[in-house]
Structures are given as structure tokens and as C-alpha cells.
Design a protein around this motif. Structure first.
Motif, PDB file in Angstrom:
ATOM      1  N   GLN A  35       0.806  -1.208   0.000  1.00  0.00           N
ATOM      2  CA  GLN A  35       0.000   0.000   0.000  1.00  0.00           C
ATOM      3  C   GLN A  35       0.849   1.272   0.000  1.00  0.00           C
ATOM      4  O   GLN A  35       0.492   2.255  -0.661  1.00  0.00           O
ATOM      5  CB  GLN A  35      -0.925   0.004   1.222  1.00  0.00           C
ATOM      6  N   PHE A  36       1.968   1.266   0.707  1.00  0.00           N
ATOM      7  CA  PHE A  36       2.677   2.516   0.947  1.00  0.00           C
ATOM      8  C   PHE A  36       4.103   2.560   0.402  1.00  0.00           C
ATOM      9  O   PHE A  36       4.636   3.656   0.234  1.00  0.00           O
ATOM     10  CB  PHE A  36       2.731   2.802   2.463  1.00  0.00           C
ATOM     11  N   ALA A  37       4.727   1.427   0.145  1.00  0.00           N
ATOM     12  CA  ALA A  37       6.127   1.448  -0.300  1.00  0.00           C
ATOM     13  C   ALA A  37       6.206   1.837  -1.773  1.00  0.00           C
ATOM     14  O   ALA A  37       5.524   1.227  -2.607  1.00  0.00           O
ATOM     15  CB  ALA A  37       6.774   0.092  -0.071  1.00  0.00           C
ATOM     16  N   PRO A  38       7.032   2.823  -2.147  1.00  0.00           N
ATOM     17  CA  PRO A  38       7.149   3.181  -3.567  1.00  0.00           C
ATOM     18  C   PRO A  38       7.814   2.089  -4.385  1.00  0.00           C
ATOM     19  O   PRO A  38       7.503   1.914  -5.553  1.00  0.00           O
ATOM     20  CB  PRO A  38       7.998   4.462  -3.532  1.00  0.00           C
ATOM     21  N   ARG A  39       8.744   1.363  -3.774  1.00  0.00           N
ATOM     22  CA  ARG A  39       9.391   0.229  -4.437  1.00  0.00           C
ATOM     23  C   ARG A  39       9.142  -1.012  -3.584  1.00  0.00           C
ATOM     24  O   ARG A  39       9.750  -1.179  -2.533  1.00  0.00           O
ATOM     25  CB  ARG A  39      10.893   0.469  -4.607  1.00  0.00           C
ATOM     26  N   ARG A  40       8.279  -1.846  -4.079  1.00  0.00           N
ATOM     27  CA  ARG A  40       7.815  -2.955  -3.254  1.00  0.00           C
ATOM     28  C   ARG A  40       8.924  -3.952  -2.940  1.00  0.00           C
ATOM     29  O   ARG A  40       8.954  -4.517  -1.851  1.00  0.00           O
ATOM     30  CB  ARG A  40       6.647  -3.660  -3.945  1.00  0.00           C
ATOM     31  N   TRP A  41       9.818  -4.193  -3.879  1.00  0.00           N
ATOM     32  CA  TRP A  41      10.831  -5.214  -3.637  1.00  0.00           C
ATOM     33  C   TRP A  41      11.736  -4.815  -2.483  1.00  0.00           C
ATOM     34  O   TRP A  41      12.191  -5.681  -1.718  1.00  0.00           O
ATOM     35  CB  TRP A  41      11.639  -5.470  -4.902  1.00  0.00           C
ATOM     36  N   ILE A  42      11.982  -3.506  -2.318  1.00  0.00           N
ATOM     37  CA  ILE A  42      12.775  -3.057  -1.167  1.00  0.00           C
ATOM     38  C   ILE A  42      11.994  -3.282   0.122  1.00  0.00           C
ATOM     39  O   ILE A  42      12.551  -3.725   1.136  1.00  0.00           O
ATOM     40  CB  ILE A  42      13.158  -1.577  -1.338  1.00  0.00           C
ATOM     41  N   GLY A  43      10.704  -2.990   0.092  1.00  0.00           N
ATOM     42  CA  GLY A  43       9.884  -3.227   1.276  1.00  0.00           C
ATOM     43  C   GLY A  43       9.801  -4.698   1.648  1.00  0.00           C
ATOM     44  O   GLY A  43       9.929  -5.065   2.816  1.00  0.00           O
ATOM     45  N   TYR A  44       9.600  -5.564   0.631  1.00  0.00           N
ATOM     46  CA  TYR A  44       9.545  -7.000   0.907  1.00  0.00           C
ATOM     47  C   TYR A  44      10.878  -7.505   1.468  1.00  0.00           C
ATOM     48  O   TYR A  44      10.899  -8.342   2.376  1.00  0.00           O
ATOM     49  CB  TYR A  44       9.202  -7.767  -0.369  1.00  0.00           C
ATOM     50  N   LEU A  45      11.981  -7.005   0.913  1.00  0.00           N
ATOM     51  CA  LEU A  45      13.289  -7.420   1.407  1.00  0.00           C
ATOM     52  C   LEU A  45      13.487  -6.973   2.850  1.00  0.00           C
ATOM     53  O   LEU A  45      14.016  -7.735   3.685  1.00  0.00           O
ATOM     54  CB  LEU A  45      14.387  -6.846   0.511  1.00  0.00           C
ATOM     55  N   THR A  46      13.053  -5.758   3.169  1.00  0.00           N
ATOM     56  CA  THR A  46      13.171  -5.262   4.539  1.00  0.00           C
ATOM     57  C   THR A  46      12.345  -6.105   5.505  1.00  0.00           C
ATOM     58  O   THR A  46      12.810  -6.466   6.598  1.00  0.00           O
ATOM     59  CB  THR A  46      12.730  -3.798   4.608  1.00  0.00           C
ATOM     60  N   VAL A  47      11.129  -6.430   5.117  1.00  0.00           N
ATOM     61  CA  VAL A  47      10.276  -7.262   5.969  1.00  0.00           C
ATOM     62  C   VAL A  47      10.904  -8.633   6.188  1.00  0.00           C
ATOM     63  O   VAL A  47      10.911  -9.166   7.307  1.00  0.00           O
ATOM     64  CB  VAL A  47       8.872  -7.394   5.346  1.00  0.00           C
ATOM     65  N   THR A  48      11.454  -9.218   5.129  1.00  0.00           N
ATOM     66  CA  THR A  48      12.088 -10.527   5.259  1.00  0.00           C
ATOM     67  C   THR A  48      13.270 -10.489   6.206  1.00  0.00           C
ATOM     68  O   THR A  48      13.445 -11.383   7.055  1.00  0.00           O
ATOM     69  CB  THR A  48      12.541 -11.029   3.878  1.00  0.00           C
ATOM     70  N   VAL A  49      14.103  -9.450   6.099  1.00  0.00           N
ATOM     71  CA  VAL A  49      15.267  -9.324   6.980  1.00  0.00           C
ATOM     72  C   VAL A  49      14.837  -9.155   8.434  1.00  0.00           C
ATOM     73  O   VAL A  49      15.409  -9.767   9.346  1.00  0.00           O
ATOM     74  CB  VAL A  49      16.157  -8.158   6.512  1.00  0.00           C
ATOM     75  N   VAL A  50      13.823  -8.317   8.669  1.00  0.00           N
ATOM     76  CA  VAL A  50      13.345  -8.099  10.037  1.00  0.00           C
ATOM     77  C   VAL A  50      12.796  -9.394  10.630  1.00  0.00           C
ATOM     78  O   VAL A  50      13.090  -9.752  11.781  1.00  0.00           O
ATOM     79  CB  VAL A  50      12.285  -6.983  10.057  1.00  0.00           C
ATOM     80  N   LEU A  51      12.001 -10.116   9.850  1.00  0.00           N
ATOM     81  CA  LEU A  51      11.467 -11.387  10.346  1.00  0.00           C
ATOM     82  C   LEU A  51      12.575 -12.401  10.591  1.00  0.00           C
ATOM     83  O   LEU A  51      12.526 -13.175  11.564  1.00  0.00           O
ATOM     84  CB  LEU A  51      10.450 -11.948   9.351  1.00  0.00           C
ATOM     85  N   LEU A  52      13.585 -12.407   9.729  1.00  0.00           N
ATOM     86  CA  LEU A  52      14.706 -13.321   9.919  1.00  0.00           C
ATOM     87  C   LEU A  52      15.463 -13.007  11.205  1.00  0.00           C
ATOM     88  O   LEU A  52      15.841 -13.925  11.960  1.00  0.00           O
ATOM     89  CB  LEU A  52      15.641 -13.248   8.711  1.00  0.00           C
ATOM     90  N   LEU A  53      15.652 -11.727  11.473  1.00  0.00           N
ATOM     91  CA  LEU A  53      16.328 -11.343  12.715  1.00  0.00           C
ATOM     92  C   LEU A  53      15.500 -11.731  13.942  1.00  0.00           C
ATOM     93  O   LEU A  53      16.029 -12.258  14.927  1.00  0.00           O
ATOM     94  CB  LEU A  53      16.607  -9.839  12.708  1.00  0.00           C
ATOM     95  N   LEU A  54      14.196 -11.472  13.879  1.00  0.00           N
ATOM     96  CA  LEU A  54      13.331 -11.840  14.999  1.00  0.00           C
ATOM     97  C   LEU A  54      13.312 -13.352  15.213  1.00  0.00           C
ATOM     98  O   LEU A  54      13.347 -13.834  16.352  1.00  0.00           O
ATOM     99  CB  LEU A  54      11.912 -11.326  14.767  1.00  0.00           C
ATOM    100  N   GLY A  55      13.256 -14.104  14.128  1.00  0.00           N
ATOM    101  CA  GLY A  55      13.262 -15.542  14.263  1.00  0.00           C
ATOM    102  C   GLY A  55      14.584 -16.083  14.789  1.00  0.00           C
ATOM    103  O   GLY A  55      14.608 -17.077  15.529  1.00  0.00           O
ATOM    104  N   SER A  56      15.674 -15.417  14.454  1.00  0.00           N
ATOM    105  CA  SER A  56      16.986 -15.873  14.909  1.00  0.00           C
ATOM    106  C   SER A  56      17.175 -15.630  16.398  1.00  0.00           C
ATOM    107  O   SER A  56      17.615 -16.521  17.133  1.00  0.00           O
ATOM    108  CB  SER A  56      18.088 -15.180  14.103  1.00  0.00           C
ATOM    109  N   VAL A  57      16.842 -14.416  16.854  1.00  0.00           N
ATOM    110  CA  VAL A  57      17.090 -14.087  18.256  1.00  0.00           C
ATOM    111  C   VAL A  57      16.074 -14.730  19.192  1.00  0.00           C
ATOM    112  O   VAL A  57      16.322 -14.824  20.396  1.00  0.00           O
ATOM    113  CB  VAL A  57      17.093 -12.560  18.461  1.00  0.00           C
ATOM    114  N   SER A  58      14.934 -15.176  18.653  1.00  0.00           N
ATOM    115  CA  SER A  58      13.919 -15.811  19.496  1.00  0.00           C
ATOM    116  C   SER A  58      13.865 -17.322  19.329  1.00  0.00           C
ATOM    117  O   SER A  58      12.944 -17.958  19.843  1.00  0.00           O
ATOM    118  CB  SER A  58      12.538 -15.222  19.191  1.00  0.00           C
ATOM    119  N   ASP A  59      14.849 -17.887  18.606  1.00  0.00           N
ATOM    120  CA  ASP A  59      14.910 -19.336  18.385  1.00  0.00           C
ATOM    121  C   ASP A  59      13.610 -19.846  17.771  1.00  0.00           C
ATOM    122  O   ASP A  59      13.024 -20.840  18.222  1.00  0.00           O
ATOM    123  CB  ASP A  59      15.203 -20.052  19.712  1.00  0.00           C
TER     124      ASP A  59
END
Length: 277
Positions: free
Chosen positions: A19-43
Motif C-alpha cells: 500500500q505505501f512502499a514506492p518500491r515494493r521489492w525493497i519493502g519485501y526485502l526489509t520485511v524478510t530481513v526483520v522477520l529473519l532477525l526476529l526468528g533468529s534471536v527468538s529461536d
């Protein structure tokens, strides 16, 4: 509950990107990285991977530019998976690396990381994803929607320009066609490209209303919640009273409001159940 938290967070974040990201692939990549970090630190790498798969399927099955090909069913399946993950899976005894340093206090006591992630995912889902669910429900019931008033003048100008005076001289007719075409192009260029253009108050009112329903329900402020929902009906009553015999506006208001409230109450139920299980 960590599974439901990651799934709702992935779906909600993906819809915010769309809805809001001008370049969706950058937004999707950012979301993936954030989720990966959360999943890593929370086992919780497996729930995180499952959430990425569910988010991708959600983006495919609930498009924003056209009616959903599968209708309302992706939302029903997502609700079943989320409720099953919260009700059927017990709380984890260990939250990984972040569990050792995580401290979050609230008026109701200590909030574990998994519960905080579930509340965050539910809140993010209510912002934009719930709008897609409401829209799918309205499309599935073929409910009337308010027309775009900006579309009519452009159509009228185009129709007028397409029919020049055939009795005029060739030079006059050619000049009229050129002027009319120029005017038509200017009108089309200045007209909103989105058929839902203009002030989209529902995109702001809906998320705010759902967040308030979530907070008031969890806080057990039921009189305030009832007053807020009644106030919405009172504000909408003058518009609904001019509906005539078709009842289209009333149906549009009732279907959209009820679906929106059910989503918010369902999110509150998930968080409440996880907190008390």
C-alpha cells in the motif's frame, strides 16, 4: 502463539508494503530481513519460515488492484490457522537469546516476548490487511459502493469531443476536433487515475476503529466500546436515511462495519487467550 504472531506480522507487513512502499521489492526485502532477525534471536526460525510462505500466498490470493480470485476464503483460512496456532500450541518455555534480556511490564503484569509479538502482529494486521478482507467481503456479496464523482465529467467531455458538428466546414471541424482532443487530454491527465481516488476516509477510519476495538476489548472497557460503535451508527444515520427503497447504503455500511468489528474482536480474542493460557 509465536506461530500466529509471525504469520500475522508477515501478512500485515506485506500489505503495508503493497500500500505505501514506492518500491515494493525493497519493502519485501526489509520485511524478510526483520522477520529473519526476529526468528533468529527468538529461536523460532521454523515459525518465521512458515510465516514467509503464508505471507507470499496471501499476497498472491488477495491482490490490491483487482477483486480477490479466491474471494473471502483466504481470510477464513488465515483465521483458522491463527486460532489453531494459539489454542492448539502451548506457550514456549524459552524464547531464545532475546528471552534472557526481554523485560516488558504492563498494568496486567509481565508480558513475555511471544505474547508481545502476537499483539504486534495482530495490530499490524488490523492496519491494512483487514481493509482487504472487508473489501473482499463486499465484493463477494456484490454490495453497492459509492461511485467516484470525478469519473462522470471526464466521460461527458470525452463523449462530447467524439461527436463534432458534421455540418461545419472541414477546416472548422478539424479545428474543433483538435481543440476538443486537447481539452479531453488535459481533463484525463488531471483526473485521478485510481477509481477509488479522492479522500479515502475509510482507509484511515477503519484501522483506527479496529485498533480502538482491540484496545478497549483487552482493557475490558465495554461501555466505552459500545458507545463508540453506537456513535458510528449515529454519524452514518443521515446518509443511510437517504438510501431510498434499495437499501444499498445500509447494506454497504452494515457489511463493512460488521466484518471490520469481527476482525478486531477476533484479534482481541487471540491476544486474550494467549495471555490467559
Amino acid at each position: 502463539m509465536i506461530v500466529a504472531g509471525f504469520i500475522l506480522l508477515a501478512v500485515g507487513a506485506a500489505d503495508l508494503v503493497r500500500q505505501f512502499a514506492p518500491r515494493r521489492w525493497i519493502g519485501y526485502l526489509t520485511v524478510t530481513v526483520v522477520l529473519l532477525l526476529l526468528g533468529s534471536v527468538s529461536d523460532a526460525l521454523l515459525p518465521m519460515a512458515l510465516a514467509l510462505v503464508v505471507g507470499a500466498l496471501w499476497v498472491w490470493s488477495m491482490p490490491t488492484e483487482r477483486p480477490a480470485p479466491l474471494g473471502f476464503w483466504p481470510a477464513v483460512l488465515l483465521a483458522v490457522v491463527s486460532v489453531g496456532a494459539v489454542v492448539g500450541l502451548s506457550a514456549r518455555p524459552d524464547a531464545g537469546l532475546i528471552g534472557a534480556v526481554w523485560r516488558l511490564r504492563s498494568p496486567f503484569g509481565e508480558v513475555p516476548f511471544d505474547l508481545a509479538l502476537l499483539a504486534l502482529g495482530a495490530g499490524v494486521f488490523l492496519l491494512e490487511s483487514a481493509n482487504l478482507v472487508v473489501r473482499a467481503a463486499l465484493d463477494g456479496e456484490h454490495t453497492w459502493r459509492p461511485a467516484d464523482p470525478a469519473a462522470t465529467p471526464v466521460t461527458a467531455v470525452a463523449d462530447t469531443a467524439a461527436a463534432p458538428d458534421t455540418a461545419a466546414a472541414p477546416e472548422t471541424a478539424a479545428a474543433s476536433e483538435t481543440a476538443a482532443a486537447t481539452q479531453t487530454d488535459a481533463e484525463v491527465a488531471s483526473a485521478p487515475r485510481d477509481p477509488r481516488g479522492g479522500f479515502k476516509g475509510g482507509r484511515l477510519i477503519g484501522p483506527l476503529e479496529r485498533i480502538l476495538v482491540l484496545i478497549l476489548t483487552l482493557a475490558a472497557a465495554y461501555p466505552i466500546l459500545a458507545a463508540m460503535l453506537a456513535a458510528k451508527g449515529i454519524v452514518r444515520f443521515p446518509e443511510i436515511s437517504r438510501d431510498g427503497e434499495t437499501g444499498a447504503r445500509a447494506e454497504y455500511f452494515l457489511v463493512g462495519s460488521l466484518v471490520s468489528w469481527v476482525i478486531a474482536l477476533g484479534a482481541a480474542f487471540l491476544v486474550w487467550w494467549a495471555a490467559h493460557s
